[in-house]
Write a protein that holds these residues in place. Structure first.
Motif, mmCIF file in Angstrom:
data_model
loop_
_atom_site.group_PDB
_atom_site.id
_atom_site.type_symbol
_atom_site.label_atom_id
_atom_site.label_comp_id
_atom_site.label_asym_id
_atom_site.label_seq_id
_atom_site.Cartn_x
_atom_site.Cartn_y
_atom_site.Cartn_z
ATOM 1 N N UNK A 17 0.822 -1.205 0.000
ATOM 2 C CA UNK A 17 0.000 0.000 0.000
ATOM 3 C C UNK A 17 0.856 1.256 0.000
ATOM 4 N N UNK A 18 1.910 1.236 0.793
ATOM 5 C CA UNK A 18 2.839 2.376 0.817
ATOM 6 C C UNK A 18 3.445 2.589 -0.557
ATOM 7 N N UNK A 19 3.858 1.490 -1.204
ATOM 8 C CA UNK A 19 4.514 1.565 -2.501
ATOM 9 C C UNK A 19 3.595 2.181 -3.546
ATOM 10 N N UNK A 20 2.350 1.705 -3.605
ATOM 11 C CA UNK A 20 1.400 2.214 -4.598
ATOM 12 C C UNK A 20 1.175 3.714 -4.409
ATOM 13 N N UNK A 21 1.030 4.120 -3.154
ATOM 14 C CA UNK A 21 0.766 5.532 -2.889
ATOM 15 C C UNK A 21 1.973 6.397 -3.238
ATOM 16 N N UNK A 22 3.145 5.968 -2.818
ATOM 17 C CA UNK A 22 4.357 6.755 -3.062
ATOM 18 C C UNK A 22 4.693 6.783 -4.548
ATOM 19 N N UNK A 41 7.931 -1.425 -12.044
ATOM 20 C CA UNK A 41 7.993 -2.862 -12.354
ATOM 21 C C UNK A 41 6.860 -3.339 -13.249
ATOM 22 N N UNK A 42 5.754 -2.620 -13.271
ATOM 23 C CA UNK A 42 4.622 -3.035 -14.094
ATOM 24 C C UNK A 42 4.922 -2.940 -15.577
ATOM 25 N N UNK A 43 5.926 -2.155 -15.937
ATOM 26 C CA UNK A 43 6.249 -1.942 -17.353
ATOM 27 C C UNK A 43 7.285 -2.914 -17.884
ATOM 28 N N UNK A 44 7.818 -3.775 -17.008
ATOM 29 C CA UNK A 44 8.898 -4.674 -17.410
ATOM 30 C C UNK A 44 8.439 -6.123 -17.294
ATOM 31 N N UNK A 45 8.797 -6.926 -18.284
ATOM 32 C CA UNK A 45 8.415 -8.336 -18.280
ATOM 33 C C UNK A 45 9.446 -9.203 -17.580
ATOM 34 N N UNK A 112 16.151 -0.292 1.191
ATOM 35 C CA UNK A 112 15.730 -0.126 -0.194
ATOM 36 C C UNK A 112 14.667 -1.159 -0.521
ATOM 37 N N UNK A 113 13.721 -0.760 -1.356
ATOM 38 C CA UNK A 113 12.663 -1.659 -1.795
ATOM 39 C C UNK A 113 13.100 -2.333 -3.086
ATOM 40 N N UNK A 114 13.040 -3.649 -3.101
ATOM 41 C CA UNK A 114 13.432 -4.435 -4.269
ATOM 42 C C UNK A 114 12.169 -4.846 -5.030
ATOM 43 N N UNK A 115 12.170 -4.589 -6.346
ATOM 44 C CA UNK A 115 10.973 -4.857 -7.159
ATOM 45 C C UNK A 115 11.265 -5.804 -8.322
ATOM 46 N N UNK A 116 12.377 -6.524 -8.252
ATOM 47 C CA UNK A 116 12.769 -7.370 -9.382
ATOM 48 C C UNK A 116 12.006 -8.692 -9.447
ATOM 49 N N UNK A 117 11.347 -9.090 -8.356
ATOM 50 C CA UNK A 117 10.599 -10.353 -8.357
ATOM 51 C C UNK A 117 9.146 -10.098 -8.772
ATOM 52 N N UNK A 118 8.726 -10.744 -9.830
ATOM 53 C CA UNK A 118 7.353 -10.588 -10.323
ATOM 54 C C UNK A 118 6.372 -11.384 -9.459
#
Length: 516
Positions: A17-22, A41-45, A112-118
């Motif tokens: 929730x924090x991530x989406x808002x920020x 991350x939503x733009x990368x496959x 740091x927030x990691x977003x590499x895992x789908x």
């Protein structure tokens, strides 16, 4: 996404929730200053499937890929796979694969927030989905963090155990795999049948020659199912060994609570690590790969010198510090390496006896690497205990200590400190057997020595040279060249006797007599 935490929790906001808002505001940090990934991350496959989605993967490979996506973009996000536990899936699924990495050392305290895992799949509940992900045309790389046990290898760790029940099952039921080998074979078969090219497999488990061992395992199992598949794998699949390094302690419940308080939001997949990380990959690629060099990953034609560097300098030093520290009464590695006598002993061991056994690498300064290793051990944020590092020593010491020692003995070179390390190993086993002070031992391979020590302790003249030779002979992990060397046996006996009689300080200040 529904918030499942009770309203009494002091942390009412979840990471997701924090991530989406920020992210909607374009801010660079969230919570109490955690750095955002710097990409959407939503733009990368996806382009990578990783088998073994535990804490180490989330602090190592996933971080390298996160750095890569921030700097270069590309469809290289990760689909994680867990073969035996749903823990990672259950923690990451409500967070859309997001998690917080807390990097901490004497000079750094960073979130740091990691977003590499789908996403993460739990294989027993998603068998078809896992096979499809591995076989997808978009998957160019499969990375694996596993153990000899997960690979279903023989007792010597060098080849596939065809009698292993799980391997027997996977060979007979190719559409219902349960092992790493079984899933990879199922994916290869589907790719072949769909006329898709193969992929790269990168072993990230620090198993020496792991790539070659897995390649042979795949071919062996494939021949039992379909000889044509074995040929396809030979031509279409590139299996690479790699050296991976990052200290990642297990996050206990209390540690997780502290990490979440530090971050300022709920995160059930947070990990703690040091800031240092290394990845060296054998260049055996057959499919596209990202720009590894952009994030400091080294690709080399021969991985062997790098494997030996890590095993002998870093891992060997770790074991040495653990034995010396435990014998001197320290609980933690960072306490032991802060002892001036232990630090000096280990540094001289590496510089004078271990580095000379390594082949030169033009881009590596072994002396600097050794200094950095000891500095990393001193990181108080990583609560590794001496007992943790000592666990499984009968499996660890052959490559960490015995191999360089054997080379020194055969070459008739100085080896007094390596000999002393062997003595500290036997001294620890001795104290485990008889001391009420508490020297815990989690090492099934050493139990035969414990029983021998219990029988020999009251024998006249213990420890004699005959006692030491018998112990090393029955250990089952000591090279014959060492067991049969009379001067080495004398050196180990001399140090062992002094440690038992006067404590480990005596060998810290004066190493064993030379064995050459």
């Amino acid at each position: 996404m529904t918030d499942q935490t009770s309203s009494s929790s002091p942390l009412r906001r979840s990471l997701h929730n924090e991530f989406v808002e920020v992210a909607s505001k374009g801010a660079r940090t969230l919570g109490n200053g955690a750095r955002m990934p710097g990409y959407d991350p939503r733009l990368l496959g996806t382009g990578i499937v990783h088998i073994g989605s535990g804490s180490f993967h989330r602090a190592h490979q996933a971080v390298f890929i996160d750095d890569l996506l921030r700097r270069r973009g590309g469809n290289w996000r990760i689909i994680g796979v867990s073969l035996h536990s749903s823990t990672a899936r259950d923690a990451l699924q409500p967070q859309n694969g997001l998690y917080t990495l807390h990097e901490k050392s004497a000079g750094l305290d960073q979130l740091r927030v990691i977003a590499s895992i789908d996403r993460v799949l739990f294989a027993p509940e998603s068998t078809s989905e896992v096979i499809e992900a591995l076989a997808s045309a978009s998957t160019k790389i499969v990375t694996i963090t596993a153990t000899k046990h997960i690979y279903c290898l023989s007792s010597d760790g060098q080849q596939l155990d065809l009698s292993h029940p799980a391997i027997v099952h996977d060979v007979l039921h190719p559409a219902e795999p349960t092992t790493v080998v079984g899933y990879l074979l199922a994916a290869c078969r589907l790719r072949r049948d769909q006329r898709l090219p193969g992929f790269n497999i990168i072993c990230c488990d620090n198993l020496p020659s792991g790539g070659a061992i897995l390649r042979a395992s795949l071919r062996t199992a494939a021949r039992l199912q379909d000889s044509g598949l074995a040929s396809w794998i030979e031509e279409q699949v590139g299996v690479c060994s790699s050296v991976v390094d990052c200290m990642v302690p297990a996050v206990t419940k209390s540690m997780a609570e502290l990490l979440q308080q530090r971050a300022g939001y709920r995160d059930h997949a947070c990990v703690l690590s040091e800031p240092y990380r290394q990845w060296v990959i054998e260049d055996n690629f057959v499919a596209p790969v990202p720009d590894w060099g952009a994030v400091g990953v080294r690709v080399v034609p021969d991985i062997t010198p790098y494997e030996r560097m890590k095993i002998r300098l870093l891992d060997g030093a770790h074991s040495t510090v653990a034995f010396l520290g435990a014998l001197k009464g320290y609980a933690y590695i960072h306490q032991a390496i802060s002892d001036p006598d232990i630090r000096q002993f280990v540094l001289q061991l590496l510089q004078e006896e271990v580095i000379p056994t390594l082949a030169e690498l033009p881009e590596v300064d072994y002396h600097q690497y050794s200094q950095e290793a000891l500095a990393r051990f001193a990181n108080r944020a990583l609560p590794y205990t001496c007992v943790q590092v000592i666990a499984g020593s009968s499996r660890k010491l052959p490559q960490r200590i015995f191999s360089p020692l054997a080379e020194r003995v055969v070459g008739e070179h100085k080896a007094s400190r390596l000999v002393a390390v062997v003595a500290t190993w036997l001294a620890y086993l001795f104290l485990h057997s008889f001391s009420a002070g508490g020297f815990p031992l989690n090492d099934g391979g050493s139990q035969v020595l414990v029983k021998m020590l219990q029988r020999k302790k009251d024998q006249k003249g213990f420890p004699s040279r005959d006692h030491v030779q018998a112990l090393l002979t029955h250990a089952g992990c000591v090279p014959v060249v060492l067991v049969q060397d009379g001067k080495l046996i004398a050196g180990v006996q001399h140090s062992l006797a002094r440690i038992i009689a006067r404590g480990v300080d005596v060998v810290l200040r004066e190493a064993s007599p030379e064995v050459v």
